[in-house]
Design a protein around this motif. Structure first.
Motif, short mmCIF file in Angstrom:
data_model
loop_
_atom_site.label_atom_id
_atom_site.label_comp_id
_atom_site.label_asym_id
_atom_site.label_seq_id
_atom_site.Cartn_x
_atom_site.Cartn_y
_atom_site.Cartn_z
N SER A 135 0.97 -1.04 0.31
CA SER A 135 0.15 0.01 -0.36
C SER A 135 0.78 1.43 0.13
N GLY A 136 2.21 1.41 0.25
CA GLY A 136 3.02 2.12 0.47
C GLY A 136 3.12 3.60 1.68
N LYS A 137 4.15 4.36 1.80
CA LYS A 137 3.54 4.74 3.04
C LYS A 137 2.83 6.66 2.86
N LEU A 138 2.29 6.53 3.64
CA LEU A 138 1.19 8.04 3.58
C LEU A 138 1.84 9.03 4.41
N ILE A 139 2.40 10.33 3.11
CA ILE A 139 3.22 11.59 4.19
C ILE A 139 2.33 12.75 4.22
N PHE A 140 2.26 12.84 5.98
CA PHE A 140 1.31 14.17 6.21
C PHE A 140 1.75 15.32 6.46
N GLU A 141 1.53 16.43 6.29
CA GLU A 141 1.97 18.10 6.74
C GLU A 141 1.13 18.03 7.91
N ARG A 142 1.40 18.97 8.35
CA ARG A 142 0.99 19.94 10.21
C ARG A 142 0.08 20.93 9.45
N ILE A 143 -1.85 20.90 9.61
CA ILE A 143 -2.00 22.11 9.05
C ILE A 143 -1.84 23.43 10.54
N LYS A 144 -1.36 24.40 9.64
CA LYS A 144 -0.97 25.35 11.07
C LYS A 144 -2.86 26.29 11.45
N LYS A 145 -3.40 26.75 12.14
CA LYS A 145 -4.10 27.95 12.02
C LYS A 145 -3.48 29.10 12.16
#
Length: 145
Positions: A135-145
């Motif tokens: 399935s592979g890696k998932l890359i997330f970035e933090r959502i800045k408020k």
């Protein structure tokens, strides 16, 4: 012998320092890249598609990325978007962060596992742990408020 004890102590210390705490995850995280989608783009179905079919596939990939958000909340709660019958649905699950930076997500359909491979204040890389390891890696970035 002293070298072995010193090496062992350093390894233990390194493992301790690399263990995340749940509080570090708290916040919203946007999926920005999924290796499984790369496989679609490199597939023969995609490569042999008409321009209109490719545009449709690209739009579905963008839609999936734009609408996949993980919200880690206090109390070991994960709120996230998921897709059922190509419709975005909101879900929530209890979550545990265990040794080795393993996330255990308790969903109504069963438990899921993922390993946090990389983590910073801005980026998190997850590797789902399942029978389908392709399935592979998932890359997330933090959502800045």
């Amino acid at each position: 012998m002293h070298l072995s004890i010193l090496t062992s102590a350093l390894l233990t210390l390194a493992l301790f320092w690399n263990q995340l705490e749940y509080r570090q995850l708290i916040g919203s995280w946007q999926l920005t890249h999924f290796e499984g989608m790369e496989k679609i783009v490199h597939s023969s179905q995609y490569q042999n598609a008409t321009p209109a079919e490719r545009a449709s596939m690209d739009a579905r990939i963008r839609y999936r990325l734009e609408n996949t958000v993980y919200q880690f909340e206090p109390g070991d709660l994960l709120k996230f978007t998921d897709f059922e019958n190509q419709t975005v649905v909101q879900k929530q699950a209890k979550i545990e962060l265990s040794e080795g930076n393993i996330l255990l997500i308790h969903e109504e359909k069963g438990d899921r596992l993922a390993k946090i491979l990389e983590f910073s204040e801005e980026k998190m890389v997850l590797q789902p742990i399942s029978k389908n390891t392709a399935s592979g890696k998932l890359i997330f970035e933090r959502i800045k408020k």
